[in-house]
Write an enzyme that holds these catalytic residues in place. Structure first.
Site, PDB file in Angstrom:
ATOM      1  N   GLY A  11       0.818  -1.222   0.000  1.00 50.88           N
ATOM      2  CA  GLY A  11       0.000   0.000   0.000  1.00 50.88           C
ATOM      3  C   GLY A  11       0.841   1.257   0.000  1.00 50.88           C
ATOM      4  O   GLY A  11       0.466   2.265   0.591  1.00 50.88           O
ATOM      5  N   SER A 108      -7.089   0.560  13.029  1.00 52.64           N
ATOM      6  CA  SER A 108      -7.717   1.868  13.199  1.00 52.64           C
ATOM      7  C   SER A 108      -8.390   1.914  14.563  1.00 52.64           C
ATOM      8  O   SER A 108      -8.837   0.890  15.087  1.00 52.64           O
ATOM      9  CB  SER A 108      -8.765   2.037  12.105  1.00 52.64           C
ATOM     10  N   SER A 109      -8.516   3.125  15.095  1.00 53.65           N
ATOM     11  CA  SER A 109      -9.139   3.269  16.418  1.00 53.65           C
ATOM     12  C   SER A 109     -10.631   2.946  16.404  1.00 53.65           C
ATOM     13  O   SER A 109     -11.240   2.812  17.465  1.00 53.65           O
ATOM     14  CB  SER A 109      -8.921   4.685  16.949  1.00 53.65           C
ATOM     15  N   CYS A 110     -11.236   2.793  15.217  1.00 59.69           N
ATOM     16  CA  CYS A 110     -12.670   2.473  15.189  1.00 59.69           C
ATOM     17  C   CYS A 110     -12.952   1.020  15.540  1.00 59.69           C
ATOM     18  O   CYS A 110     -14.111   0.609  15.570  1.00 59.69           O
ATOM     19  CB  CYS A 110     -13.280   2.832  13.836  1.00 59.69           C
ATOM     20  N   TYR A 137     -15.863  -1.886   8.430  1.00 61.38           N
ATOM     21  CA  TYR A 137     -14.412  -1.629   8.417  1.00 61.38           C
ATOM     22  C   TYR A 137     -13.801  -2.105   9.735  1.00 61.38           C
ATOM     23  O   TYR A 137     -12.753  -2.759   9.752  1.00 61.38           O
ATOM     24  CB  TYR A 137     -14.185  -0.136   8.226  1.00 61.38           C
ATOM     25  N   LYS A 141     -10.887  -4.947  10.470  1.00 63.18           N
ATOM     26  CA  LYS A 141      -9.629  -4.631  11.162  1.00 63.18           C
ATOM     27  C   LYS A 141      -9.471  -5.481  12.430  1.00 63.18           C
ATOM     28  O   LYS A 141      -8.355  -5.881  12.773  1.00 63.18           O
ATOM     29  CB  LYS A 141      -9.562  -3.135  11.489  1.00 63.18           C
ATOM     30  N   PRO A 164      -3.801   3.201  14.804  1.00 63.41           N
ATOM     31  CA  PRO A 164      -3.692   4.662  14.810  1.00 63.41           C
ATOM     32  C   PRO A 164      -5.064   5.322  14.943  1.00 63.41           C
ATOM     33  O   PRO A 164      -6.070   4.806  14.469  1.00 63.41           O
ATOM     34  CB  PRO A 164      -3.074   5.002  13.453  1.00 63.41           C
ATOM     35  N   ASN A 166      -7.351   8.928  14.059  1.00 60.85           N
ATOM     36  CA  ASN A 166      -7.615   9.533  12.742  1.00 60.85           C
ATOM     37  C   ASN A 166      -6.348  10.194  12.188  1.00 60.85           C
ATOM     38  O   ASN A 166      -5.815  11.115  12.806  1.00 60.85           O
ATOM     39  CB  ASN A 166      -8.735  10.569  12.853  1.00 60.85           C
ATOM     40  N   HIS A 180     -11.897  11.749   4.794  1.00 63.60           N
ATOM     41  CA  HIS A 180     -12.060  11.979   6.231  1.00 63.60           C
ATOM     42  C   HIS A 180     -12.281  13.475   6.474  1.00 63.60           C
ATOM     43  O   HIS A 180     -12.125  14.300   5.568  1.00 63.60           O
ATOM     44  CB  HIS A 180     -10.819  11.483   6.988  1.00 63.60           C
ATOM     45  N   ASP A 270     -22.909  12.162  13.096  1.00 61.33           N
ATOM     46  CA  ASP A 270     -21.727  12.477  13.921  1.00 61.33           C
ATOM     47  C   ASP A 270     -20.814  11.262  14.041  1.00 61.33           C
ATOM     48  O   ASP A 270     -19.625  11.398  14.298  1.00 61.33           O
ATOM     49  CB  ASP A 270     -22.162  12.851  15.347  1.00 61.33           C
TER      50      ASP A 270
HETATM   51  O1  GFB Z   1     -13.239  11.718   9.584  1.00 57.03           O
HETATM   52  P1  GFB Z   1     -14.591  11.158   9.513  1.00 57.03           P
HETATM   53  O2  GFB Z   1     -15.195  11.017   8.153  1.00 57.03           O
HETATM   54  O3  GFB Z   1     -14.638   9.739  10.173  1.00 57.03           O
HETATM   55  O4  GFB Z   1     -15.600  12.104  10.355  1.00 57.03           O
HETATM   56  P2  GFB Z   1     -14.865   9.067  11.628  1.00 57.03           P
HETATM   57  C1  GFB Z   1     -15.300  12.543  11.640  1.00 57.03           C
HETATM   58  C2  GFB Z   1     -16.364  13.518  12.113  1.00 57.03           C
HETATM   59  O5  GFB Z   1     -16.273  14.710  11.337  1.00 57.03           O
HETATM   60  C3  GFB Z   1     -17.821  13.052  11.998  1.00 57.03           C
HETATM   61  C4  GFB Z   1     -17.559  15.108  10.904  1.00 57.03           C
HETATM   62  O6  GFB Z   1     -18.521  13.493  13.136  1.00 57.03           O
HETATM   63  C5  GFB Z   1     -18.297  13.787  10.744  1.00 57.03           C
HETATM   64  O7  GFB Z   1     -19.698  13.994  10.711  1.00 57.03           O
HETATM   65  N1  GFB Z   1     -17.455  15.935   9.682  1.00 57.03           N
HETATM   66  C6  GFB Z   1     -17.777  17.253   9.598  1.00 57.03           C
HETATM   67  C7  GFB Z   1     -17.055  15.541   8.469  1.00 57.03           C
HETATM   68  N2  GFB Z   1     -17.629  17.700   8.356  1.00 57.03           N
HETATM   69  C8  GFB Z   1     -17.177  16.646   7.617  1.00 57.03           C
HETATM   70  C9  GFB Z   1     -16.840  16.508   6.233  1.00 57.03           C
HETATM   71  O8  GFB Z   1     -16.937  17.426   5.424  1.00 57.03           O
HETATM   72  N3  GFB Z   1     -16.356  15.285   5.854  1.00 57.03           N
HETATM   73  C10 GFB Z   1     -16.250  14.230   6.725  1.00 57.03           C
HETATM   74  N4  GFB Z   1     -15.772  13.070   6.279  1.00 57.03           N
HETATM   75  N5  GFB Z   1     -16.600  14.346   8.035  1.00 57.03           N
HETATM   76  C11 GFB Z   1     -13.866   7.115  10.309  1.00 57.03           C
HETATM   77  C12 GFB Z   1     -14.311   5.726  10.045  1.00 57.03           C
HETATM   78  O9  GFB Z   1     -14.778   7.565  11.236  1.00 57.03           O
HETATM   79  O10 GFB Z   1     -12.591   7.226  10.884  1.00 57.03           O
HETATM   80  C13 GFB Z   1     -13.263   4.869   9.536  1.00 57.03           C
HETATM   81  O11 GFB Z   1     -15.439   5.778   9.205  1.00 57.03           O
HETATM   82  C14 GFB Z   1     -11.900   5.099  10.134  1.00 57.03           C
HETATM   83  O12 GFB Z   1     -13.670   3.549   9.766  1.00 57.03           O
HETATM   84  C15 GFB Z   1     -11.569   6.551  10.289  1.00 57.03           C
HETATM   85  O13 GFB Z   1     -11.809   4.488  11.393  1.00 57.03           O
HETATM   86  C16 GFB Z   1     -10.284   6.800  11.032  1.00 57.03           C
HETATM   87  O14 GFB Z   1     -13.810   9.455  12.582  1.00 57.03           O
HETATM   88  O15 GFB Z   1     -16.262   9.277  12.114  1.00 57.03           O
END
Ligand code: GFB
Length: 316
Positions: A11, A108-110, A137, A141, A164, A166, A180, A270
């Protein structure tokens, strides 16, 4: 780990893999093997088996994965479960069959329960239900960690897993539908500034809390583990502090130089209310993150500007 060890970074074109290449090079590990997807499709079991049989690899860092933000995870659960399961199964099993003793698996921390007490300790794995937006996911993991543990127990390998928090940094995905939060907010703030808009849209309530780690810190932790010869178990990798998404949005606007308002789009989820890792297990071994969020955001925005045409527009 021997400086001449032949290290396969699976990767290497992704954000995590490319950071690993930078870190390995900076520490003088120059016997690194990479394969593009066209050269080696990690989903193809026979091809992976052949690759390991022929290449005399000493060490594997498994950074290849199907990754994405909250919406991508929620929209494509089959891809996130199937692709991650098959990549892990193929690489870990073939590495074992080729006699490879050392492997680092990136998770991942999820993987931890949605309502886990904070900060989250490694022991909380499988103590409660997962967050629904990224359950597939997370399950893939968790299977990867368990695969490493099972091979260690049954065959005496020293496969170690790193979890890790985020990640962000150079070579991130800036597609607003699949990225993300941090790259999304940097891009939204930048494009608002350029177009003269005075607000950006932030998904959810802005109250969810996340911990952000620069990908170069993650790569440093992975190589640290290999250099110290540590194998077995799983370790959280974080910086030890979290912020609300609203605070992150303000920090991203500050890094970009946008003086604007935040509009919350509560039609979007969220996700997990809070993800803050307990990092004491890795700290006890002597490793700590070095790049703070403000510094990391500024550097990432620089990289974003330099690669706007190729990395942001073309890949999105
Ligand atoms: O980073 P994110 O997409 O993933 O979203 P997770 C984190 C938070 O940011 C959530 C908010 O509460 C989203 O609603 N957010 C606000 C946004 N604005 C935005 C935007 O424009 N884009 C996105 N993407 N989010 C992921 C997992 O979870 O984290 C994966 O889905 C993985 O499995 C990764 O573990 C590290 O932190 O919620």
């Amino acid at each position: 780990m021997d400086k001449n060890a032949r290290i396969f970074v699976a990767g290497h074109r992704g954000m995590a893999g490319s950071a690993l290449l930078r870190n390995l090079a900076s520490r003088g590990h120059d016997n690194v093997v990479t394969r593009s997807r066209a050269e080696l499709d990690l989903v193809d079991q026979a091809a992976v088996e052949r690759f390991f049989r022929d290449e005399a690899i000493d060490v594997v860092i498994l950074a290849a994965a199907k990754v994405g933000g909250i919406l991508a995870n929620d929209t494509y659960p089959a891809d996130f479960l199937y692709l991650n399961l098959i990549i892990e199964a193929n690489v870990i099993h073939s590495a074992y069959r080729a006699g490879i003793q050392r492997l680092v698996f990136l998770g991942s921390s999820c993987i931890y329960p949605r309502e886990a007490p904070q900060p989250i300790k490694e022991d909380y794995l499988l103590t409660g239900p997962l967050e629904s937006t990224n359950e597939c996911y997370a399950i893939a993991k968790i299977a990867g960690i368990k695969l490493c543990e099972a091979f260690n127990r049954q065959f005496g390998t020293q496969y170690v897993s790193l979890m890790p928090t985020n990640l962000y940094g150079p070579n991130d995905n800036y597609d607003l539908k699949t990225s993300h939060v941090l790259p999304a907010l940097l891009r939204k703030a930048h494009e608002a500034k350029v177009s003269g808009a005075d607000s950006i849209s932030v998904w959810g309530t802005g109250r969810a809390r996340r911990e952000f780690l620069h990908v170069d810190d993650m790569a440093d932790a992975a190589v640290f583990m290999l250099e110290r010869g540590l194998g077995g178990g799983w370790y959280n990798v974080g910086c030890g502090a979290d912020v609300t998404i609203e605070e992150l949005a303000s920090a991203a606007m500050h890094a970009v130089g946008l003086d604007g308002r935040i509009e919350f789009d509560v039609s979007k989820p969220d996700g997990t209310p809070q993800k803050l890792l307990d990092i004491s297990k890795l700290a006890e071994l002597g490793w700590r993150a070095k790049i703070g969020l403000q510094e990391g955001l500024a550097a990432t925005y620089e990289d974003f500007l330099q690669n706007y045409e190729t990395q942001v527009l073309e890949r999105a």
